[in-house]
Each structure stands twice: as structure tokens, then as C-alpha cells.
Design an enzyme around this catalytic site. Structure first.
Site, mmCIF file in Angstrom:
data_model
loop_
_atom_site.group_PDB
_atom_site.id
_atom_site.type_symbol
_atom_site.label_atom_id
_atom_site.label_comp_id
_atom_site.label_asym_id
_atom_site.label_seq_id
_atom_site.Cartn_x
_atom_site.Cartn_y
_atom_site.Cartn_z
ATOM 1 C CG ASP A 149 -2.008 -1.013 1.146
ATOM 2 O OD1 ASP A 149 -2.791 -0.942 0.181
ATOM 3 O OD2 ASP A 149 -2.093 -1.886 2.025
ATOM 4 C CG HIS A 205 -4.035 -0.197 -3.226
ATOM 5 N ND1 HIS A 205 -4.815 -0.351 -2.094
ATOM 6 C CD2 HIS A 205 -4.678 0.729 -3.989
ATOM 7 C CE1 HIS A 205 -5.872 0.431 -2.175
ATOM 8 N NE2 HIS A 205 -5.810 1.108 -3.308
ATOM 9 C CG MET A 250 -4.692 4.033 -1.702
ATOM 10 S SD MET A 250 -4.788 3.166 -0.122
ATOM 11 C CE MET A 250 -3.350 2.134 -0.274
HETATM 12 C C1 DX5 Z 1 -6.353 0.444 3.158
HETATM 13 C C2 DX5 Z 1 -5.424 -0.431 2.378
HETATM 14 C C3 DX5 Z 1 -5.579 -1.851 2.659
HETATM 15 C C4 DX5 Z 1 -5.325 -2.244 4.095
HETATM 16 C C5 DX5 Z 1 -6.224 -3.367 4.410
HETATM 17 O O1 DX5 Z 1 -6.434 1.690 2.604
HETATM 18 O O2 DX5 Z 1 -5.596 -0.247 0.989
HETATM 19 O O3 DX5 Z 1 -4.805 -2.653 1.782
HETATM 20 O O4 DX5 Z 1 -4.015 -2.628 4.350
HETATM 21 O O5 DX5 Z 1 -6.139 -3.637 5.747
HETATM 22 P P1 DX5 Z 1 -7.264 -4.487 6.492
HETATM 23 O O6 DX5 Z 1 -7.270 -5.831 5.833
HETATM 24 O O7 DX5 Z 1 -6.806 -4.502 7.882
HETATM 25 O O8 DX5 Z 1 -8.578 -3.776 6.310
HETATM 26 ZN ZN ZN Z 2 -4.629 -1.739 -0.313
#
Ligand code: DX5
Ligand code: ZN
Length: 222
Positions: free
Chosen positions: A34, A65, A67
Site C-alpha cells: 500500500d 496499490h 493511493m
Molecule cells: C487500506 C489499504 C488496505 C489495508 C487493508 O487503505 O488499501 O490494503 O491494508 O487492511 P485491512 O485488511 O486490515 O482492512
Molecule cells: Zn490496499
């Protein structure tokens, strides 16, 4: 199209990232990284230098991912660094068609993510360019949040769009995925499951990955 589990390291011990990946590497299909820029989301994690360094120490493919704002400018570098899949957010991209092409040209699968408030129609025209649609099942930015069940219809819509496109487009879910939520997502049409805290807070993270996969496989077959 099989069930794939992609543990997120967000809630692991980030001071020893490669070791944390190693805890799940024999069980998981992908490792979910992330990237947050404290602009697109109100949190900050790591960028290309960390991802590039990590990739030299792990064999499992990386599912990055992003963001971040301005993925048009920054996303291809993750593909060039060796990420197997790079997902940007549709809300942040200026020219998503070109960006998907750039990612694929750099050797990565091209993914597009949707925040909870974004409707599936925002990516309908992008199908021929895409390898994966990510339906966020929490507001992006933090791990450990509760799964938003009202996203289930959007997972179904994503699966329908993917089927209509006729190509092998994966549908990923991310946020609050655990043993109590994964089956609903699988039944709705997801096949790639990101799991952060449910995996890394388990006593045996590898065993939890196996358990999640087994639940999703049964629910997919139903
Ligand atoms: C949140 C991230 C996720 C996060 C998920 O913005 O994109 O990938 O790590 O974490 P959990 O599984 O704890 O919701
Ligand atoms: Zn994520």
C-alpha cells in the site's frame, strides 16, 4: 480464474518488511503493498525506493496499490521497478487509458481502484485496457477498519462488467477482509482478496492465508 490471496503488509512490522513478507510467502499468491502519499489519502507509507529494494529480497509477486495523487506521473515507475501488478485510483488519474497502456508496456498488470463513493460506471470504458478492478470495501488510508457490506452490489457490478468484456479481468476487494467477510465477497464475484490485519494479527499468518483461501473457494463454487 482462481481465488488469489494478497496479504497487505500495512499492519505488519514495517521495520523488517522482507521478513514480514517471508512469513506469508509460502502461502500467499501475491503480496499487497500500500503506497500512500498523505495527499490522496491522509496517511503516508513508502514509495518507489522501498518497493524496489524490497523486490530484490522477495520472490512472491508484488501487487502495488497506489493511493496517490497524479498516478499518471508516478505509477509506471512501480512497474519498471518490477511490480507484477500496479493499481491506481480512477479518482486520481487524468488519462487512465494511457496510464493502463503505460503500465502494461512496462510489464505489469494494470489495475484500477474505486473508493467506496465512486460508482462502477466510472471505469466502464476502461475494460479493454484493464487486468483488474479493485473495489475498496473501506475508505482507503488505514488498515483495521470494518468491512462495508454495502459495497457487495458494486462487486457484483464489477464482475458483470468484467464478464461482458470477455477478457480475464480480476476483481479484487480490499478492506476488512477476514473469515467473517470473505465468503460474501467471493459469492459476489471477487477473486482476489487483500487481507491485512486479519492475516498479520493472526498467530499463524500463513495458516490464516490458507483458511481464507479455502473459505473463498467454497463460496466461489456455490
Ligand atoms: C487500506 C489499504 C488496505 C489495508 C487493508 O487503505 O488499501 O490494503 O491494508 O487492511 P485491512 O485488511 O486490515 O482492512
Ligand atoms: Zn490496499
Amino acid at each position: 480464474m482462481g481465488v488469489l490471496i494478497s496479504p497487505s503488509v500495512l499492519n505488519s512490522d514495517l521495520s523488517c518488511l522482507a521478513a514480514e513478507v517471508a512469513r506469508v510467502a509460502d502461502h500467499a499468491d501475491w503480496i499487497h503493498l500500500d503506497v500512500m502519499d498523505n495527499h490522496f489519502v491522509p496517511n503516508l507509507t513508502f514509495g518507489v525506493p522501498v518497493v524496489e529494494s524490497l523486490l530484490k529480497h522477495i520472490a512472491i509477486p508484488a501487487d502495488v496499490h497506489l493511493m496517490i495523487s497524479d498516478p499518471d506521473r508516478w505509477a509506471p515507475a512501480y512497474a519498471e521497478a518490477g511490480a507484477g501488478s500496479v493499481t491506481f485510483h480512477i479518482e486520481a488519474a487524468a488519462n487512465p487509458v494511457q496510464l493502463c497502456r503505460d503500465l502494461r508496456a512496462a510489464g505489469a498488470r494494470a489495475g484500477v481502484g474505486l473508493k467506496p463513493a465512486t460508482e462502477i460506471s466510472a471505469v466502464a470504458d476502461l475494460m479493454p485496457e484493464l487486468d483488474m478492478i479493485l473495489i475498496m470495501t473501506v475508505e482507503p488510508g488505514f488498515g483495521g477498519q470494518s468491512f462495508m457490506a454495502k459495497m457487495l452490489p458494486k462487486i457484483e457490478q464489477a464482475r458483470a462488467l468484467a464478464a461482458e468484456a470477455g477478457t480475464d479481468i480480476w476483481v479484487q476487494v480490499d478492506g476488512g477482509i477476514d473469515i467473517s467477510t470473505i465468503e460474501r465477497c467471493a459469492s459476489a464475484g471477487a477473486n482476489v482478496f487483500v487481507a491485512g490485519s486479519s492475516v498479520y494479527r493472526a498467530d499463524d499468518p500463513g495458516a490464516m492465508v490458507d483458511r481464507l483461501r479455502a473459505l473463498a473457494q467454497v463460496a466461489t463454487a456455490l
